[in-house]
Scaffold this motif. Structure first.
Motif, PDB file in Angstrom:
ATOM      1  N   ALA A 245      28.106  -1.334  71.805  1.00  0.00           N
ATOM      2  CA  ALA A 245      27.760  -0.165  70.798  1.00  0.00           C
ATOM      3  C   ALA A 245      28.766   0.282  69.880  1.00  0.00           C
ATOM      4  CB  ALA A 245      26.416   0.695  70.811  1.00  0.00           C
ATOM      5  N   ASP A 246      30.117   0.074  70.366  1.00  0.00           N
ATOM      6  CA  ASP A 246      31.235   1.062  69.882  1.00  0.00           C
ATOM      7  C   ASP A 246      31.284   0.682  68.423  1.00  0.00           C
ATOM      8  OD1 ASP A 246      33.881   2.381  70.259  1.00  0.00           O
ATOM      9  OD2 ASP A 246      34.623   0.515  69.584  1.00  0.00           O
ATOM     10  N   GLY A 247      31.377   1.760  67.766  1.00  0.00           N
ATOM     11  CA  GLY A 247      31.749   1.862  66.283  1.00  0.00           C
ATOM     12  C   GLY A 247      30.437   1.305  65.568  1.00  0.00           C
ATOM     13  N   GLY A 248      29.199   1.327  66.087  1.00  0.00           N
ATOM     14  CA  GLY A 248      27.974   1.004  65.641  1.00  0.00           C
ATOM     15  C   GLY A 248      26.850   2.126  65.997  1.00  0.00           C
ATOM     16  N   THR A 249      25.655   1.631  66.463  1.00  0.00           N
ATOM     17  CA  THR A 249      24.657   2.426  66.824  1.00  0.00           C
ATOM     18  C   THR A 249      23.858   2.125  68.109  1.00  0.00           C
ATOM     19  OG1 THR A 249      24.173   2.682  64.424  1.00  0.00           O
ATOM     20  CG2 THR A 249      22.168   3.344  66.041  1.00  0.00           C
ATOM     21  N   LEU A 250      23.841   3.230  69.132  1.00  0.00           N
ATOM     22  CA  LEU A 250      22.791   3.070  70.250  1.00  0.00           C
ATOM     23  C   LEU A 250      21.713   3.548  70.095  1.00  0.00           C
ATOM     24  CD1 LEU A 250      23.070   2.088  73.153  1.00  0.00           C
ATOM     25  CD2 LEU A 250      23.783   4.474  73.713  1.00  0.00           C
ATOM     26  N   PHE A 251      20.599   2.694  70.096  1.00  0.00           N
ATOM     27  CA  PHE A 251      19.382   3.158  70.022  1.00  0.00           C
ATOM     28  C   PHE A 251      18.554   3.142  71.343  1.00  0.00           C
ATOM     29  CE2 PHE A 251      14.797   1.843  69.428  1.00  0.00           C
ATOM     30  CZ  PHE A 251      14.223   3.025  68.735  1.00  0.00           C
ATOM     31  N   LEU A 252      18.200   4.525  71.755  1.00  0.00           N
ATOM     32  CA  LEU A 252      17.607   4.847  73.213  1.00  0.00           C
ATOM     33  C   LEU A 252      16.224   5.189  72.913  1.00  0.00           C
ATOM     34  CD1 LEU A 252      20.346   7.130  74.773  1.00  0.00           C
ATOM     35  CD2 LEU A 252      19.766   4.803  75.273  1.00  0.00           C
ATOM     36  N   ASP A 253      15.240   4.103  73.172  1.00  0.00           N
ATOM     37  CA  ASP A 253      13.775   4.090  73.198  1.00  0.00           C
ATOM     38  C   ASP A 253      13.267   4.884  74.304  1.00  0.00           C
ATOM     39  OD1 ASP A 253      11.479   4.009  71.758  1.00  0.00           O
ATOM     40  OD2 ASP A 253      11.329   2.051  71.841  1.00  0.00           O
ATOM     41  N   GLU A 254      12.090   5.583  74.190  1.00  0.00           N
ATOM     42  CA  GLU A 254      11.294   6.126  75.322  1.00  0.00           C
ATOM     43  C   GLU A 254      12.224   7.174  76.020  1.00  0.00           C
ATOM     44  OE1 GLU A 254       8.505   5.690  75.131  1.00  0.00           O
ATOM     45  OE2 GLU A 254       8.160   3.585  74.080  1.00  0.00           O
ATOM     46  N   ILE A 255      12.998   8.085  75.276  1.00  0.00           N
ATOM     47  CA  ILE A 255      13.879   9.047  76.081  1.00  0.00           C
ATOM     48  C   ILE A 255      13.013   9.976  76.680  1.00  0.00           C
ATOM     49  CG2 ILE A 255      15.868   8.474  74.558  1.00  0.00           C
ATOM     50  CD1 ILE A 255      14.027  11.666  73.891  1.00  0.00           C
ATOM     51  N   GLY A 256      11.902  10.276  76.273  1.00  0.00           N
ATOM     52  CA  GLY A 256      10.939  11.010  77.321  1.00  0.00           C
ATOM     53  C   GLY A 256      10.868  10.466  78.795  1.00  0.00           C
ATOM     54  N   ASP A 257      10.978   9.260  78.923  1.00  0.00           N
ATOM     55  CA  ASP A 257      10.993   8.824  80.359  1.00  0.00           C
ATOM     56  C   ASP A 257      12.436   8.996  81.152  1.00  0.00           C
ATOM     57  OD1 ASP A 257       8.470   7.874  79.949  1.00  0.00           O
ATOM     58  OD2 ASP A 257       9.030   5.829  79.670  1.00  0.00           O
ATOM     59  N   LEU A 258      13.247   9.471  80.880  1.00  0.00           N
ATOM     60  CA  LEU A 258      14.514   9.633  81.523  1.00  0.00           C
ATOM     61  C   LEU A 258      14.545  10.750  82.569  1.00  0.00           C
ATOM     62  CD1 LEU A 258      17.369   9.991  78.484  1.00  0.00           C
ATOM     63  CD2 LEU A 258      16.661   7.971  80.200  1.00  0.00           C
ATOM     64  N   THR A 259      15.171  10.329  83.680  1.00  0.00           N
ATOM     65  CA  THR A 259      15.416  11.159  84.678  1.00  0.00           C
ATOM     66  C   THR A 259      16.014  12.334  84.505  1.00  0.00           C
ATOM     67  OG1 THR A 259      17.053  10.300  85.916  1.00  0.00           O
ATOM     68  CG2 THR A 259      14.710   9.157  86.432  1.00  0.00           C
ATOM     69  N   GLN A 260      16.035  13.413  85.033  1.00  0.00           N
ATOM     70  CA  GLN A 260      16.751  14.760  85.083  1.00  0.00           C
ATOM     71  C   GLN A 260      18.304  14.356  85.036  1.00  0.00           C
ATOM     72  OE1 GLN A 260      16.286  17.931  84.215  1.00  0.00           O
ATOM     73  NE2 GLN A 260      14.162  17.595  83.934  1.00  0.00           N
ATOM     74  N   ALA A 261      18.712  13.260  85.957  1.00  0.00           N
ATOM     75  CA  ALA A 261      20.213  12.797  86.268  1.00  0.00           C
ATOM     76  C   ALA A 261      20.717  12.271  85.134  1.00  0.00           C
ATOM     77  CB  ALA A 261      20.272  12.289  87.356  1.00  0.00           C
ATOM     78  N   SER A 262      19.765  11.325  84.450  1.00  0.00           N
ATOM     79  CA  SER A 262      20.190  10.534  83.506  1.00  0.00           C
ATOM     80  C   SER A 262      20.231  11.482  82.014  1.00  0.00           C
ATOM     81  CB  SER A 262      19.123   9.486  82.957  1.00  0.00           C
ATOM     82  OG  SER A 262      19.009   8.412  84.071  1.00  0.00           O
ATOM     83  N   GLN A 263      19.298  12.536  81.858  1.00  0.00           N
ATOM     84  CA  GLN A 263      19.339  13.351  80.900  1.00  0.00           C
ATOM     85  C   GLN A 263      20.809  14.000  80.653  1.00  0.00           C
ATOM     86  OE1 GLN A 263      16.124  15.885  80.414  1.00  0.00           O
ATOM     87  NE2 GLN A 263      14.772  14.331  81.101  1.00  0.00           N
ATOM     88  N   VAL A 264      20.923  14.598  81.912  1.00  0.00           N
ATOM     89  CA  VAL A 264      22.652  15.026  81.883  1.00  0.00           C
ATOM     90  C   VAL A 264      23.688  14.310  81.602  1.00  0.00           C
ATOM     91  CG1 VAL A 264      24.266  15.977  83.498  1.00  0.00           C
ATOM     92  CG2 VAL A 264      21.988  16.704  83.825  1.00  0.00           C
ATOM     93  N   LYS A 265      23.750  12.879  81.892  1.00  0.00           N
ATOM     94  CA  LYS A 265      24.554  12.078  81.534  1.00  0.00           C
ATOM     95  C   LYS A 265      24.662  11.777  79.702  1.00  0.00           C
ATOM     96  CE  LYS A 265      24.776   9.953  85.844  1.00  0.00           C
ATOM     97  NZ  LYS A 265      24.297   8.728  86.778  1.00  0.00           N
ATOM     98  N   LEU A 266      23.310  11.776  79.320  1.00  0.00           N
ATOM     99  CA  LEU A 266      23.189  11.422  78.063  1.00  0.00           C
ATOM    100  C   LEU A 266      23.845  12.768  77.200  1.00  0.00           C
ATOM    101  CD1 LEU A 266      22.082   9.888  75.645  1.00  0.00           C
ATOM    102  CD2 LEU A 266      19.826  10.728  76.083  1.00  0.00           C
TER     103      LEU A 266
END
Length: 474
Positions: A245-266
């Motif tokens: 997605a470099d120079g473009g768009t990253l679409f993250l669907d269903e972000i409500g399902d992310l774990t706490q650890a993944s949320q920190v990285k995001l």
């Protein structure tokens, strides 16, 4: 892989010392700000500005030929929209105050601290984006149509709410700030995200990632990739989708399902533009634009401490709520026509005609699965079609099953944060008789006086509704 340029317009660095130019340019490049122009001769600056649109400018004060004070005045007069950051060895307060009064955006003292420099430049870029966004919003407020309707060609609608949403999308698409899209399952959140990408002017790809059901390790490997030896079987390094997605768009669907650890990285990715591949201790930079989507109530997740407040704030720079299909029923005939044509083409069948009874049935349904559910129903009906008008038997059976399972065809309340409950009450609660009368009146209003449609909305027989209407009129 060629790194996309960021920001879209270059940062102009002006200093008569080559070592300073190199140091500042290197610092910005390492921070992912890789679109720069360096200028050692102050006499060339105004010609450069005339030829090249500039995002921001880093300007030394003490230079031969044309000094920084004069250049600052000239730039502010001829190009007032360019944020000018003064970078100088002068440490006295008087000089700093004079520069700020002359219109400098910021003031940095040499030797330059990397963090201070990057922060100032990022602030200038954000300022420019906000200015352009405000200009776009003002422009769209004066228009009733779209500047780029072709960007929404895959979204079929005639609904005024959707047109307003499209106008907002046009006004924010060119910024690099994250966008949060909310809406029930099947309303077309990814279609909106793709429209934003098309309007953004970004040269990179649109890359979609569904976060539903991913634990932190799978999420991190999918998104950020891994180094060689990061885990058993990692025999070679692999880049993640963020690189694609470099120079473009990253679409993250269903972000409500992310774990706490993944949320920190995001959160780190959003705040710093940095991430770590699995098994790698060195951060990597990304300039992908982030669009997130969810069909969950983030307010509920926040109360339950299942979603980080700082991530929620960071994601909601721009917020879009896509209305459910039941709130734009005028789109149903358009969608039915489109889906019938698409299904007939896909199945290599002649296109069947549409009986009036089908529209009566479909415009009275609640659509818990929204547009995606309607598409599925139409495809199933066309796949069963033999000849003559399209049979409504399979569609009626589907609706009957939903009515039985969900209660009168009504799904549970909307799962996104619309803020509006299905029913609101005044201080005085209505009696059951009054509530029933109000429901009947509302159903008749929504159905345009059609008792058959109104009875389906209420989950009663047409005969029962007719009796209630007759009793109310007596």
């Amino acid at each position: 892989m060629t790194m996309a340029l960021h920001p879209s317009r270059p940062i102009l660095i002006v200093d008569d010392e080559p070592s300073i130019l190199l140091a500042i340019d290197t610092t910005l490049q390492m921070a992912g700000l890789n679109h720069t122009i360096t200028c050692q001769d102050s006499r060339r600056v105004m010609d450069l500005l005339a030829d090249t649109p500039i995002e921001s400018m880093l300007l030394d004060l003490n230079m031969p030929n044309v000094d920084g004070h004069r250049l600052l005045d000239d730039v502010r007069q001829e190009y007032p929209d360019i944020p000018v950051i003064i970078v100088t060895g002068a440490v006295d307060v008087e000089t700093a105050v004079r520069c700020i009064k002359a219109g400098a955006f910021d003031y940095i003292v040499k030797p330059v601290e990397a963090d201070r420099l990057v922060t100032a430049v990022n602030r200038a870029i954000s300022f420019q984006e906000l200015r352009r966004e405000n200009q776009s919003l003002r422009r769209h407020m004066l228009r009733d149509d779209l500047e780029h309707p072709e960007a929404f060609r895959n979204i079929i609608t005639a609904n005024p709410k959707m047109l307003t949403l499209f106008q907002y999308v046009e006004s924010i698409a060119a910024t690099s700030q994250p966008v949060l899209i909310r809406g029930e399952t099947g309303v077309g959140k990814e279609l909106i995200a793709r429209a934003i990408h098309r309007l953004s002017g970004l040269k990179g790809r649109f890359v979609a990632v569904n976060a539903a059901g991913l634990d932190d390790t799978i999420f991190s490997d999918t998104l950020f990739g891994h180094a060689k030896g990061a885990f058993t079987g990692a025999d070679s390094p692999r880049g993640g989708l963020i690189e694609q997605a470099d120079g473009g768009t990253l679409f993250l669907d269903e972000i409500g399902d992310l774990t706490q650890a993944s949320q920190v990285k995001l959160l780190r990715l959003l705040q710093e533009g940095e991430y770590f591949a699995l098994g790698d201790d060195l951060p990597r930079s990304s300039n992908a634009r982030i669009i997130a989507a969810t069909n969950q109530r983030l307010s509920t997740l926040l109360k339950e401490n299942r979603f980080r407040k700082d991530l929620n704030y960071r994601l909601q720079t721009h917020r879009i709520v896509v209305p459910p299909l039941r709130e734009r029923l005028e789109d149903v005939p358009l969608l039915v026509d489109h889906f019938i044509a698409a299904a007939a083409s896909s199945l290599n069948k002649p296109r069947p005609s549409v009986p009036d009874a089908l529209m009566t049935l479909l415009t009275g349904y609640f659509y818990p699965g929204n547009v995606r559910e309607l598409e599925s129903m139409i495809f199933d009906a066309v796949s069963r079609h033999q000849s003559g008008p399209l049979s409504i038997a399979s569609i009626q059976a589907h609706i009957d099953r939903e009515q039985t399972a969900g209660g009168s065809g009504m799904s549970s309340p909307a799962v996104y944060d619309s803020g509006d409950p299905p029913i609101s009450f005044s201080h005085r609660l209505p009696t059951l008789k009054e509530a029933a009368q109000l429901l009947v009146a509302e159903a008749m209003r929504r159905s345009g006086g059609n008792q058959s449609k109104a009875s389906k909305m209420l989950g009663v027989s047409q005969q029962a509704l007719s009796k209630r209407l007759k009793k109310a009129s007596d």
